[in-house]
Design a protein around this motif. Structure first.
Motif, mmCIF file in Angstrom:
data_model
loop_
_atom_site.group_PDB
_atom_site.id
_atom_site.type_symbol
_atom_site.label_atom_id
_atom_site.label_comp_id
_atom_site.label_asym_id
_atom_site.label_seq_id
_atom_site.Cartn_x
_atom_site.Cartn_y
_atom_site.Cartn_z
ATOM 1 N N GLU A 1 0.849 -1.183 0.000
ATOM 2 C CA GLU A 1 0.000 0.000 0.000
ATOM 3 C C GLU A 1 0.889 1.238 0.000
ATOM 4 N N MET A 2 0.255 2.395 -0.141
ATOM 5 C CA MET A 2 0.970 3.652 -0.011
ATOM 6 C C MET A 2 0.935 4.045 1.468
ATOM 7 N N ASP A 3 2.073 4.369 2.010
ATOM 8 C CA ASP A 3 2.205 4.729 3.418
ATOM 9 C C ASP A 3 2.663 6.174 3.512
ATOM 10 N N HIS A 4 1.964 6.975 4.301
ATOM 11 C CA HIS A 4 2.392 8.353 4.554
ATOM 12 C C HIS A 4 3.551 8.293 5.554
ATOM 13 N N VAL A 5 4.718 8.708 5.156
ATOM 14 C CA VAL A 5 5.877 8.686 6.047
ATOM 15 C C VAL A 5 5.641 9.628 7.228
ATOM 16 N N HIS A 6 5.071 10.788 6.951
ATOM 17 C CA HIS A 6 4.652 11.719 8.002
ATOM 18 C C HIS A 6 3.149 11.507 8.159
ATOM 19 N N PRO A 7 2.673 11.069 9.315
ATOM 20 C CA PRO A 7 1.295 10.630 9.482
ATOM 21 C C PRO A 7 0.246 11.614 8.957
ATOM 22 N N TRP A 8 -0.643 11.079 8.119
ATOM 23 C CA TRP A 8 -1.696 11.896 7.543
ATOM 24 C C TRP A 8 -2.608 12.449 8.640
ATOM 25 N N ALA A 9 -2.861 11.680 9.679
ATOM 26 C CA ALA A 9 -3.755 12.110 10.758
ATOM 27 C C ALA A 9 -3.258 13.376 11.455
ATOM 28 N N HIS B 1 -0.677 15.610 9.826
ATOM 29 C CA HIS B 1 -0.322 16.631 8.832
ATOM 30 C C HIS B 1 -1.419 16.914 7.813
ATOM 31 N N HIS B 2 -2.366 16.004 7.627
ATOM 32 C CA HIS B 2 -3.499 16.159 6.696
ATOM 33 C C HIS B 2 -3.074 16.551 5.296
ATOM 34 N N SER B 3 -1.996 15.983 4.828
ATOM 35 C CA SER B 3 -1.579 16.253 3.453
ATOM 36 C C SER B 3 -0.959 14.994 2.856
ATOM 37 N N THR B 4 -1.080 14.902 1.547
ATOM 38 C CA THR B 4 -0.463 13.800 0.819
ATOM 39 C C THR B 4 0.471 14.416 -0.211
ATOM 40 N N LYS B 5 1.749 14.315 0.055
ATOM 41 C CA LYS B 5 2.767 14.825 -0.863
ATOM 42 C C LYS B 5 3.541 13.634 -1.402
ATOM 43 N N LEU B 6 3.844 13.675 -2.666
ATOM 44 C CA LEU B 6 4.553 12.579 -3.305
ATOM 45 C C LEU B 6 5.865 12.269 -2.597
ATOM 46 N N ASP B 7 6.562 13.274 -2.110
ATOM 47 C CA ASP B 7 7.842 13.072 -1.425
ATOM 48 C C ASP B 7 7.701 12.376 -0.074
ATOM 49 N N ILE C 1 5.572 9.753 0.561
ATOM 50 C CA ILE C 1 4.888 8.476 0.391
ATOM 51 C C ILE C 1 5.918 7.363 0.192
ATOM 52 N N ALA C 2 5.670 6.245 0.866
ATOM 53 C CA ALA C 2 6.520 5.059 0.714
ATOM 54 C C ALA C 2 5.607 3.852 0.581
ATOM 55 N N ARG C 3 6.132 2.771 0.014
ATOM 56 C CA ARG C 3 5.358 1.534 -0.068
ATOM 57 C C ARG C 3 5.564 0.745 1.212
ATOM 58 N N ASN D 1 2.202 -0.827 7.569
ATOM 59 C CA ASN D 1 1.496 0.444 7.459
ATOM 60 C C ASN D 1 0.642 0.694 8.701
ATOM 61 N N ARG D 2 -0.129 -0.287 9.126
ATOM 62 C CA ARG D 2 -0.999 -0.118 10.283
ATOM 63 C C ARG D 2 -0.229 -0.143 11.609
ATOM 64 N N ASP D 3 0.789 -0.987 11.690
ATOM 65 C CA ASP D 3 1.568 -1.040 12.924
ATOM 66 C C ASP D 3 2.311 0.272 13.154
ATOM 67 N N ARG D 4 2.878 0.836 12.098
ATOM 68 C CA ARG D 4 3.584 2.108 12.248
ATOM 69 C C ARG D 4 2.624 3.235 12.597
ATOM 70 N N ALA D 5 1.384 3.172 12.097
ATOM 71 C CA ALA D 5 0.387 4.186 12.446
ATOM 72 C C ALA D 5 0.051 4.135 13.937
ATOM 73 N N LYS D 6 0.000 2.927 14.499
ATOM 74 C CA LYS D 6 -0.320 2.762 15.920
ATOM 75 C C LYS D 6 0.882 2.923 16.823
ATOM 76 N N ASN D 7 2.071 2.566 16.319
ATOM 77 C CA ASN D 7 3.290 2.543 17.137
ATOM 78 C C ASN D 7 4.425 3.294 16.457
ATOM 79 N N ALA D 8 4.184 4.518 16.099
ATOM 80 C CA ALA D 8 5.179 5.304 15.361
ATOM 81 C C ALA D 8 6.512 5.397 16.098
ATOM 82 N N HIS D 9 6.477 5.378 17.410
ATOM 83 C CA HIS D 9 7.712 5.473 18.202
ATOM 84 C C HIS D 9 8.625 4.258 17.998
#
Length: 79
Positions: A22-30, A32-38, A40-42, A48-56
């Motif tokens: 999937e496309m993963d927002h490197v800087h959490p969308w929740a 920053h509320h933006s989607t920039k091509l720079d 985004i990572a696969r 994707n979900r684990d990093r969203a819950k456990n970014a630390h």
């Protein structure tokens, strides 16, 4: 946007092929509320979900070729 992302999984230790990722927002969308091509990572759905819950637990670094490399900062062991 999907076509512009390099077809490599940002988590190089994960066995899931980049084409299944999937496309993963490197800087959490929740936050920053933006989607920039720079920014985004696969990533597979698990990472994707684990990093969203456990970014630390993760560290994202941009490689010299512009791709993101995301690593776990904690060791996980399965018993």
């Amino acid at each position: 946007m999907r076509k512009a992302i390099l077809a490599t999984h940002a988590y190089n230790t994960c066995p899931i092929p980049a084409t299944w990722c999937e496309m993963d927002h490197v800087h959490p969308w929740a936050i920053h509320h933006s989607t920039k091509l720079d920014d985004i990572a696969r990533a597979c759905d698990h990472h994707n979900r684990d990093r969203a819950k456990n970014a630390h637990n993760y560290r994202a670094q941009r490689r010299s070729d512009g791709r993101w490399h995301i690593t776990s900062v904690t060791q996980r062991y399965r018993s």
